[in-house]
Design a protein around this motif. Structure first.
Motif, short mmCIF file in Angstrom:
data_model
loop_
_atom_site.label_atom_id
_atom_site.label_comp_id
_atom_site.label_asym_id
_atom_site.label_seq_id
_atom_site.Cartn_x
_atom_site.Cartn_y
_atom_site.Cartn_z
N LYS A 116 140.68 15.98 54.41
CA LYS A 116 139.63 15.01 54.71
C LYS A 116 138.33 15.53 54.12
N GLY A 138 144.12 4.85 63.50
CA GLY A 138 143.82 5.32 62.15
C GLY A 138 142.38 5.69 61.91
N HIS A 139 142.08 5.87 60.65
CA HIS A 139 140.76 6.27 60.16
C HIS A 139 139.74 5.15 60.38
N GLU A 189 135.58 3.96 59.62
CA GLU A 189 134.30 4.17 58.96
C GLU A 189 133.34 3.11 59.45
N HIS A 194 142.08 2.63 55.16
CA HIS A 194 141.67 3.34 53.96
C HIS A 194 141.05 2.39 52.93
N THR A 228 129.49 12.23 59.89
CA THR A 228 130.51 12.09 60.92
C THR A 228 129.84 11.94 62.28
N LYS A 288 137.16 10.99 69.07
CA LYS A 288 137.65 10.74 67.72
C LYS A 288 136.51 10.85 66.71
N GLN A 289 136.76 11.57 65.63
CA GLN A 289 135.79 11.69 64.55
C GLN A 289 135.85 10.43 63.69
N MET A 290 134.70 9.89 63.39
CA MET A 290 134.64 8.75 62.49
C MET A 290 133.56 9.00 61.46
#
Length: 142
Positions: free
Chosen positions: A11, A43-44, A46, A60, A113, A119-121
């Protein structure tokens, strides 16, 4: 090296969102709906903060992603947005293409971040991206 990073799940290391920043204030203001989203999506994420709202890329971007819009204290997913405005799957596909292009336009913008509900975003504090996303959504239902 890029291929190996993808295979082994590397990442990007972005710095923490600066304390007292406008984007940080928005994340704090929207903490409850962001936590709700974090519990629904594994999931990821942003986040593109805006004034009293945020857009969240899920997955993604710019290729395989979804969008959630946090406004008025609620989380609206793309499917709900389409139903609310009577949009077809084809129209929503076009919207996703435009949103992916908007994301690419902001590829050089700084990213940070933040942690919400453990949770990291990634946070993209970009007025240009925010405005382009607003314009795409407004053009879609007008």
């Amino acid at each position: 090296m890029g291929l190996l990073n993808k295979i082994f799940g590397h990442k990007d290391d972005f710095p923490p969102l600066p304390a007292g920043s406008e984007a940080g204030d928005t994340i704090t203001e929207l903490r409850e709906p962001l936590e709700e989203l974090v519990h629904k999506v594994s999931g990821h994420l942003e986040v593109v903060p805006a004034e009293h709202e945020a857009f969240v890329f899920l997955g993604h971007p710019p290729k395989r992603f979804g969008i959630a819009w946090i406004h008025d204290g609620q989380v609206t997913g793309l499917r709900e947005f389409a139903q609310e405005h009577g949009l077809s799957d084809i129209e929503m596909g076009k919207v996703l293409v435009k949103l992916g292009e908007a994301y690419q336009h902001a590829s050089e913008m700084p990213r940070y971040t933040a942690e919400v509900a453990g949770k990291q975003m990634v946070v993209i504090p970009s007025k240009g991206l925010e405005q382009e996303m607003h314009q795409i959504l407004e053009e879609t239902y007008h």
